[in-house]
Design a protein around this motif. Structure first.
Motif, PDB file in Angstrom:
ATOM      1  N   ALA A  17       0.822  -1.307   0.042  1.00 44.84           N
ATOM      2  CA  ALA A  17      -0.075  -0.046   0.025  1.00 44.84           C
ATOM      3  C   ALA A  17       0.761   1.318   0.119  1.00 44.84           C
ATOM      4  CB  ALA A  17      -0.859   0.057   1.171  1.00 44.84           C
ATOM      5  N   GLU A  18       0.270   2.374  -0.464  1.00 51.07           N
ATOM      6  CA  GLU A  18       1.200   3.543  -0.520  1.00 51.07           C
ATOM      7  C   GLU A  18       1.677   4.032   0.942  1.00 51.07           C
ATOM      8  OE1 GLU A  18       0.645   8.064  -2.021  1.00 51.07           O
ATOM      9  OE2 GLU A  18      -0.897   6.646  -2.314  1.00 51.07           O
ATOM     10  N   GLY A  19       2.915   4.331   1.010  1.00 50.98           N
ATOM     11  CA  GLY A  19       3.095   4.450   2.346  1.00 50.98           C
ATOM     12  C   GLY A  19       3.971   3.531   3.132  1.00 50.98           C
ATOM     13  N   LEU A  20       3.419   2.095   2.671  1.00 48.27           N
ATOM     14  CA  LEU A  20       3.858   1.090   3.524  1.00 48.27           C
ATOM     15  C   LEU A  20       5.042   0.124   2.177  1.00 48.27           C
ATOM     16  CD1 LEU A  20       0.734  -0.338   4.915  1.00 48.27           C
ATOM     17  CD2 LEU A  20       2.494   1.132   5.909  1.00 48.27           C
ATOM     18  N   GLU A  21       5.163   0.897   1.246  1.00 49.46           N
ATOM     19  CA  GLU A  21       6.124   0.024   0.173  1.00 49.46           C
ATOM     20  C   GLU A  21       7.482  -0.084   0.668  1.00 49.46           C
ATOM     21  OE1 GLU A  21       5.920   4.322  -0.938  1.00 49.46           O
ATOM     22  OE2 GLU A  21       4.493   2.832  -0.430  1.00 49.46           O
ATOM     23  N   LEU A  22       7.848   0.472   1.708  1.00 46.28           N
ATOM     24  CA  LEU A  22       9.444   0.365   2.017  1.00 46.28           C
ATOM     25  C   LEU A  22       9.570  -0.517   3.167  1.00 46.28           C
ATOM     26  CD1 LEU A  22      10.341   4.455   2.279  1.00 46.28           C
ATOM     27  CD2 LEU A  22      10.560   2.549   0.455  1.00 46.28           C
ATOM     28  N   TYR A  23       8.732  -1.397   3.400  1.00 45.56           N
ATOM     29  CA  TYR A  23       8.902  -2.728   4.050  1.00 45.56           C
ATOM     30  C   TYR A  23      10.039  -3.208   3.836  1.00 45.56           C
ATOM     31  CZ  TYR A  23       4.711  -2.673   7.100  1.00 45.56           C
ATOM     32  OH  TYR A  23       3.596  -2.637   7.908  1.00 45.56           O
ATOM     33  N   ARG A  24      10.911  -3.756   4.679  1.00 48.90           N
ATOM     34  CA  ARG A  24      11.954  -4.784   4.113  1.00 48.90           C
ATOM     35  C   ARG A  24      11.537  -5.831   3.422  1.00 48.90           C
ATOM     36  NH1 ARG A  24      17.549  -5.330   5.082  1.00 48.90           N
ATOM     37  NH2 ARG A  24      18.270  -7.768   4.664  1.00 48.90           N
ATOM     38  N   GLY A  25      10.513  -6.231   3.765  1.00 49.02           N
ATOM     39  CA  GLY A  25       9.924  -7.634   3.519  1.00 49.02           C
ATOM     40  C   GLY A  25       8.437  -7.929   4.354  1.00 49.02           C
ATOM     41  N   ALA A  26       8.361  -9.335   4.353  1.00 45.87           N
ATOM     42  CA  ALA A  26       7.267  -9.834   5.006  1.00 45.87           C
ATOM     43  C   ALA A  26       7.481 -11.331   5.435  1.00 45.87           C
ATOM     44  CB  ALA A  26       6.030 -10.021   4.108  1.00 45.87           C
ATOM     45  N   ILE A  27       6.934 -11.372   6.835  1.00 49.28           N
ATOM     46  CA  ILE A  27       7.065 -12.614   7.579  1.00 49.28           C
ATOM     47  C   ILE A  27       5.788 -13.435   7.144  1.00 49.28           C
ATOM     48  CG2 ILE A  27       7.328 -13.937   9.800  1.00 49.28           C
ATOM     49  CD1 ILE A  27       9.624 -12.192   9.056  1.00 49.28           C
ATOM     50  N   LEU A  28       5.901 -14.803   6.448  1.00 49.86           N
ATOM     51  CA  LEU A  28       4.485 -15.141   5.706  1.00 49.86           C
ATOM     52  C   LEU A  28       4.042 -15.971   6.765  1.00 49.86           C
ATOM     53  CD1 LEU A  28       6.449 -16.113   2.576  1.00 49.86           C
ATOM     54  CD2 LEU A  28       5.039 -14.085   3.129  1.00 49.86           C
ATOM     55  N   SER A  29       2.542 -16.212   6.816  1.00 51.91           N
ATOM     56  CA  SER A  29       1.903 -16.911   7.641  1.00 51.91           C
ATOM     57  C   SER A  29       0.926 -18.153   7.248  1.00 51.91           C
ATOM     58  CB  SER A  29       0.925 -15.929   8.614  1.00 51.91           C
ATOM     59  OG  SER A  29       0.048 -16.745   9.212  1.00 51.91           O
ATOM     60  N   PRO A  30       1.489 -19.338   7.471  1.00 48.79           N
ATOM     61  CA  PRO A  30       0.754 -20.424   6.954  1.00 48.79           C
ATOM     62  C   PRO A  30      -0.426 -20.832   8.112  1.00 48.79           C
ATOM     63  CG  PRO A  30       2.829 -21.252   7.982  1.00 48.79           C
ATOM     64  CD  PRO A  30       3.010 -19.757   8.019  1.00 48.79           C
ATOM     65  N   ILE A  31      -0.429 -20.102   8.821  1.00 44.73           N
ATOM     66  CA  ILE A  31      -1.785 -20.413   9.608  1.00 44.73           C
ATOM     67  C   ILE A  31      -2.776 -19.633   9.202  1.00 44.73           C
ATOM     68  CG2 ILE A  31      -2.868 -19.553  11.986  1.00 44.73           C
ATOM     69  CD1 ILE A  31      -0.525 -20.057  13.556  1.00 44.73           C
ATOM     70  N   ASN A  32      -2.773 -18.437   8.515  1.00 43.10           N
ATOM     71  CA  ASN A  32      -3.785 -17.769   8.019  1.00 43.10           C
ATOM     72  C   ASN A  32      -3.741 -18.018   6.168  1.00 43.10           C
ATOM     73  OD1 ASN A  32      -4.593 -16.099  10.074  1.00 43.10           O
ATOM     74  ND2 ASN A  32      -2.559 -15.438  10.042  1.00 43.10           N
ATOM     75  N   TYR A  33      -3.013 -18.671   5.702  1.00 46.55           N
ATOM     76  CA  TYR A  33      -2.914 -18.694   3.943  1.00 46.55           C
ATOM     77  C   TYR A  33      -2.539 -20.099   3.747  1.00 46.55           C
ATOM     78  CZ  TYR A  33      -2.909 -13.406   4.380  1.00 46.55           C
ATOM     79  OH  TYR A  33      -3.361 -12.294   4.712  1.00 46.55           O
ATOM     80  N   GLU A  34      -3.376 -20.420   2.852  1.00 47.28           N
ATOM     81  CA  GLU A  34      -2.722 -21.744   2.128  1.00 47.28           C
ATOM     82  C   GLU A  34      -1.524 -21.733   1.324  1.00 47.28           C
ATOM     83  OE1 GLU A  34      -5.960 -19.956  -0.589  1.00 47.28           O
ATOM     84  OE2 GLU A  34      -5.846 -20.428   1.685  1.00 47.28           O
ATOM     85  N   GLU A  35      -1.043 -22.792   0.722  1.00 42.25           N
ATOM     86  CA  GLU A  35       0.137 -22.637  -0.171  1.00 42.25           C
ATOM     87  C   GLU A  35       0.162 -21.854  -1.395  1.00 42.25           C
ATOM     88  OE1 GLU A  35       3.446 -25.636  -1.970  1.00 42.25           O
ATOM     89  OE2 GLU A  35       2.521 -26.302  -0.145  1.00 42.25           O
ATOM     90  N   THR A  36      -0.936 -21.964  -1.911  1.00 41.44           N
ATOM     91  CA  THR A  36      -0.994 -21.323  -3.253  1.00 41.44           C
ATOM     92  C   THR A  36      -1.310 -19.571  -3.121  1.00 41.44           C
ATOM     93  OG1 THR A  36      -3.613 -21.307  -3.269  1.00 41.44           O
ATOM     94  CG2 THR A  36      -2.430 -23.090  -4.598  1.00 41.44           C
ATOM     95  N   ARG A  37      -1.587 -19.519  -1.905  1.00 39.95           N
ATOM     96  CA  ARG A  37      -1.750 -17.840  -1.664  1.00 39.95           C
ATOM     97  C   ARG A  37      -0.362 -17.515  -1.094  1.00 39.95           C
ATOM     98  NH1 ARG A  37      -6.754 -15.819   0.540  1.00 39.95           N
ATOM     99  NH2 ARG A  37      -5.968 -14.106   1.130  1.00 39.95           N
ATOM    100  N   ILE A  38       0.411 -18.232  -0.399  1.00 41.83           N
ATOM    101  CA  ILE A  38       1.563 -17.652  -0.170  1.00 41.83           C
ATOM    102  C   ILE A  38       2.599 -17.803  -1.047  1.00 41.83           C
ATOM    103  CG2 ILE A  38       3.859 -18.490   1.210  1.00 41.83           C
ATOM    104  CD1 ILE A  38       2.139 -18.800   3.731  1.00 41.83           C
ATOM    105  N   SER A  40       1.801 -16.912  -4.136  1.00 43.42           N
ATOM    106  CA  SER A  40       1.332 -15.676  -4.878  1.00 43.42           C
ATOM    107  C   SER A  40       2.184 -14.613  -4.121  1.00 43.42           C
ATOM    108  CB  SER A  40      -0.181 -15.426  -4.824  1.00 43.42           C
ATOM    109  OG  SER A  40      -0.204 -14.271  -5.509  1.00 43.42           O
ATOM    110  N   GLN A  41       2.023 -14.609  -2.812  1.00 47.79           N
ATOM    111  CA  GLN A  41       2.935 -13.466  -2.210  1.00 47.79           C
ATOM    112  C   GLN A  41       4.155 -13.313  -2.281  1.00 47.79           C
ATOM    113  OE1 GLN A  41       1.729 -14.433   2.067  1.00 47.79           O
ATOM    114  NE2 GLN A  41      -0.514 -13.946   1.646  1.00 47.79           N
TER     115      GLN A  41
END
Length: 233
Positions: A17-38, A40-41
């Motif tokens: 999102a605008e203003g948040l694009e400077l994150y270094r990255g993301a910690i991915l969550s298999p509790i909340n997302y199945e493999e196909t969604r992750i 894609s992320q």
């Protein structure tokens, strides 16, 4: 920027999102997302320059907070009955987790870990042993291994205990540590125990001093303390 977005339920819209694009990255969550969604992320992260994706297997509380974890192939079907002190059992999880990482190809992956009944020296030694085995398995895959360390705030109020934990964890062969701090503070409430906060800061400082850059997970406004203690991320 040295901050990662800790993925929660339906939080994909916050990644870029605008203003948040400077994150270094993301910690991915298999509790909340199945493999196909992750998958894609991760693919989307590759399109944003130096954006780093770190896969966290999130086995901390699998008896109570499973979400869609059962749909992941590395999740042990026998978790409710297994001897979680068995190194052979952990080796099986690490092998399956490696296969998952090879399929998804995130930038990095955290070693698997659970929240124990007792935070003993043996527990931390086992954490490091599992982490070192996982690091060896990821060698040559292009996925960096990150050592997971779970620590209890209550335990960290003891300065001697903090030094012991740091000494054991410093034997990790991974390049970084993912620190998960557990306690009894309700979600979205501020930390109030000064000694526990000081202990957590000392642990971070000691690990950073041992050339193990620390990523502190699941932060709120307390990130100011962890950065003051020297946490890299």
């Amino acid at each position: 920027m040295s901050v990662y977005h800790q993925m929660g339920h339906d939080s994909e819209n916050l990644l870029f999102a605008e203003g948040l694009e400077l994150y270094r990255g993301a910690i991915l969550s298999p509790i909340n997302y199945e493999e196909t969604r992750i998958a894609s992320q991760i693919q989307r992260g590759r399109q944003v320059g130096n954006f780093e994706t770190i896969f966290d297997p999130q086995l901390y509380y699998p008896r109570t907070e499973r979400g869609v974890l059962r749909e992941w192939t590395y999740f042990p079907a026998d978790f409710d009955t297994a001897d979680t002190g068995s190194q052979q059992w952990w080796n099986g999880i690490c092998q399956r987790l490696r296969a998952t990482c090879v399929r998804l190809a995130p930038s990095a992956a955290c070693s698997p870990a659970i929240v124990p009944n007792t935070y003993s020296d043996d527990y931390y030694s086992a954490l490091v042993q599992v982490g070192n085995g996982f690091t060896a398995l990821l060698d040559g895959t292009g996925v960096e291994a990150v050592q997971t360390v779970v620590a209890s705030y209550a335990e960290l109020s003891n300065p001697t205990r903090v030094r012991t934990i740091a000494s054991i964890v410093s034997q990790s062969g991974a390049g970084r540590v993912f620190l998960v701090l557990t306690g009894d503070t309700e979600p979205r409430r501020e930390l109030t125990n000064t000694e526990q906060m000081k202990g957590a800061m000392k642990l971070i400082s000691l690990l950073e001093g041992a050339a193990l850059p620390v990523i502190v997970g699941f932060c709120s406004s307390d990130l100011v303390l962890w950065k003051a203690a020297g946490a890299s991320y």
